[in-house]
Structure formats: C-alpha cells, structure tokens
Design a protein around this motif. Structure first.
Motif, short mmCIF file in Angstrom:
data_model
loop_
_atom_site.label_atom_id
_atom_site.label_comp_id
_atom_site.label_asym_id
_atom_site.label_seq_id
_atom_site.Cartn_x
_atom_site.Cartn_y
_atom_site.Cartn_z
N LEU A 202 0.85 -1.18 0.00
CA LEU A 202 0.00 0.00 0.00
C LEU A 202 0.88 1.23 0.00
CD1 LEU A 202 -2.81 1.39 0.41
CD2 LEU A 202 -2.30 1.29 2.87
N THR A 203 0.58 2.16 -0.88
CA THR A 203 1.22 3.47 -0.87
C THR A 203 0.18 4.47 -0.40
OG1 THR A 203 2.65 2.88 -2.71
CG2 THR A 203 2.40 5.23 -2.24
N VAL A 204 0.56 5.29 0.57
CA VAL A 204 -0.30 6.36 1.08
C VAL A 204 0.43 7.66 0.80
CG1 VAL A 204 -1.51 7.30 3.07
CG2 VAL A 204 -1.11 4.83 2.93
N PHE A 205 -0.25 8.60 0.15
CA PHE A 205 0.35 9.88 -0.24
C PHE A 205 -0.57 10.99 0.22
CE2 PHE A 205 0.55 13.33 -3.42
CZ PHE A 205 1.88 13.69 -3.29
N ILE A 206 -0.01 12.02 0.86
CA ILE A 206 -0.81 13.18 1.26
C ILE A 206 -0.59 14.29 0.24
CG2 ILE A 206 0.94 14.13 2.84
CD1 ILE A 206 -1.54 14.88 4.66
N ARG A 207 -1.69 14.88 -0.23
CA ARG A 207 -1.65 15.82 -1.35
C ARG A 207 -1.51 17.28 -0.88
NH1 ARG A 207 -6.38 15.88 -4.26
NH2 ARG A 207 -5.24 16.38 -6.14
N HIS A 208 -0.60 17.51 0.06
CA HIS A 208 -0.45 18.85 0.63
C HIS A 208 1.01 19.10 0.98
CE1 HIS A 208 -4.82 18.98 0.87
NE2 HIS A 208 -4.71 17.74 1.31
N THR A 209 1.39 20.37 1.07
CA THR A 209 2.77 20.72 1.40
C THR A 209 2.92 21.26 2.82
OG1 THR A 209 2.51 22.93 0.47
CG2 THR A 209 3.37 21.19 -1.00
N SER A 210 1.83 21.36 3.56
CA SER A 210 1.92 21.85 4.94
C SER A 210 1.34 20.84 5.93
CB SER A 210 1.23 23.21 5.07
OG SER A 210 -0.12 23.13 4.68
N ALA A 211 1.24 19.59 5.50
CA ALA A 211 0.85 18.47 6.35
C ALA A 211 1.67 17.28 5.88
CB ALA A 211 -0.64 18.18 6.25
N SER A 212 1.74 16.24 6.71
CA SER A 212 2.56 15.10 6.33
C SER A 212 2.03 13.82 6.96
CB SER A 212 4.02 15.33 6.73
OG SER A 212 4.14 15.56 8.11
N LEU A 213 2.77 12.74 6.72
CA LEU A 213 2.41 11.41 7.22
C LEU A 213 3.56 10.84 8.03
CD1 LEU A 213 1.13 9.96 3.82
CD2 LEU A 213 -0.31 10.61 5.77
N THR A 214 3.23 9.96 8.95
CA THR A 214 4.26 9.22 9.66
C THR A 214 3.66 7.94 10.21
OG1 THR A 214 6.09 9.41 11.24
CG2 THR A 214 3.95 10.22 11.98
#
Length: 142
Positions: free
Chosen positions: A42-54
């Motif tokens: 599974l690839t999870v990608f967040i479509r924003h530049t001022s939020a992220s994933l961990t």
C-alpha cells in the motif's frame, strides 16, 4: 499459474483540528477491506505541502505531543521566514513536512497493514488551524 496481481486506488478525506497528529490506521484498514485486499503493498500519499504522514507509536499520546513540540522547536513560527503569505505558521509547516514524509509504503498482509503492535499511521497537521486534507491510496497485490 496466472498472475493475480491487481490494483486499487482511492482517496480519503481527513478533517484536521489544527496542529495535531491524527491516527488514520482504522480508516485505511477499512479501505483495504472494502477493496478486498489480500497481500501486497500500500502506498499512502498526502496531497499537501503543509501536512505530512508518519508511522509512529499509538499507545501513549504523550509521544505525539512530544513529536509535535520537537518539530516546532526545529521550525519555529517566530523565526523570520521569507515566505509568510499565508501567515506565520505557513513556512514552518513546509519545513516540518520536509522533515517528515509525504508518502509511505506499507506492506499489507491478509488484508491489513502489517504494522507493529504499537504502530499507527498518522496525518500530521502542521498548521495552527484545521484543514481538509486528502490522502491518495494505492494498493497493489492480490
């Protein structure tokens, strides 16, 4: 033997509450179940530049608070940033997203993310106010 590899893609919307870490593991596992995922990646990608994933500990909420504080120490809002068009929390949010991840690759076993006992997938909101964040999900496997 016939190759049974398939792909599913989709999006999840996440309403954030301002500077926070939100566990989205159950929602992602629910999406995998909806798509009858078996084993794969599974690839999870967040479509924003001022939020992220961990991927981080999900047992003690103090871990999330300490991580948010550490990120604020590394990229403080009070610094004189050149880019401040969207407010004093904007550029620090960009720096924090560079220090963390905007995409994750997660093994899937038996239809669920193969996370450790104390791990969860989090959306990290780096801005002071809540936003509607979008995650793109892509499963490849059987």
């Amino acid at each position: 033997m016939e190759d049974m590899t398939r792909q599913a893609t989709g999006r999840l919307s996440v309403e954030t509450r301002g500077r926070s870490m939100q566990d989205v593991s159950r929602r992602i596992d629910g999406w995998l179940a909806e798509h009858a995922a078996g084993n794969g990646l599974l690839t999870v990608f967040i479509r924003h530049t001022s939020a992220s994933l961990t991927i981080q500990e999900n047992a003690d909420p103090d871990v999330q608070t300490d991580l948010l504080d550490a990120l604020s120490d590394l990229a403080p809002a009070g610094r004189r940033w050149r880019h401040d068009a969207e407010g004093p929390d904007d550029m620090p949010a960009h720096v924090k997203s560079v220090l963390t991840d905007v995409s994750l690759s997660i093994p899937v076993m038996h239809g669920r993310m193969d996370l450790g006992t104390w791990q969860g997938v989090y959306v990290i909101e780096h801005r002071d106010h809540g936003h509607n964040r979008t995650l793109t999900l892509c499963f490849q496997g059987n």
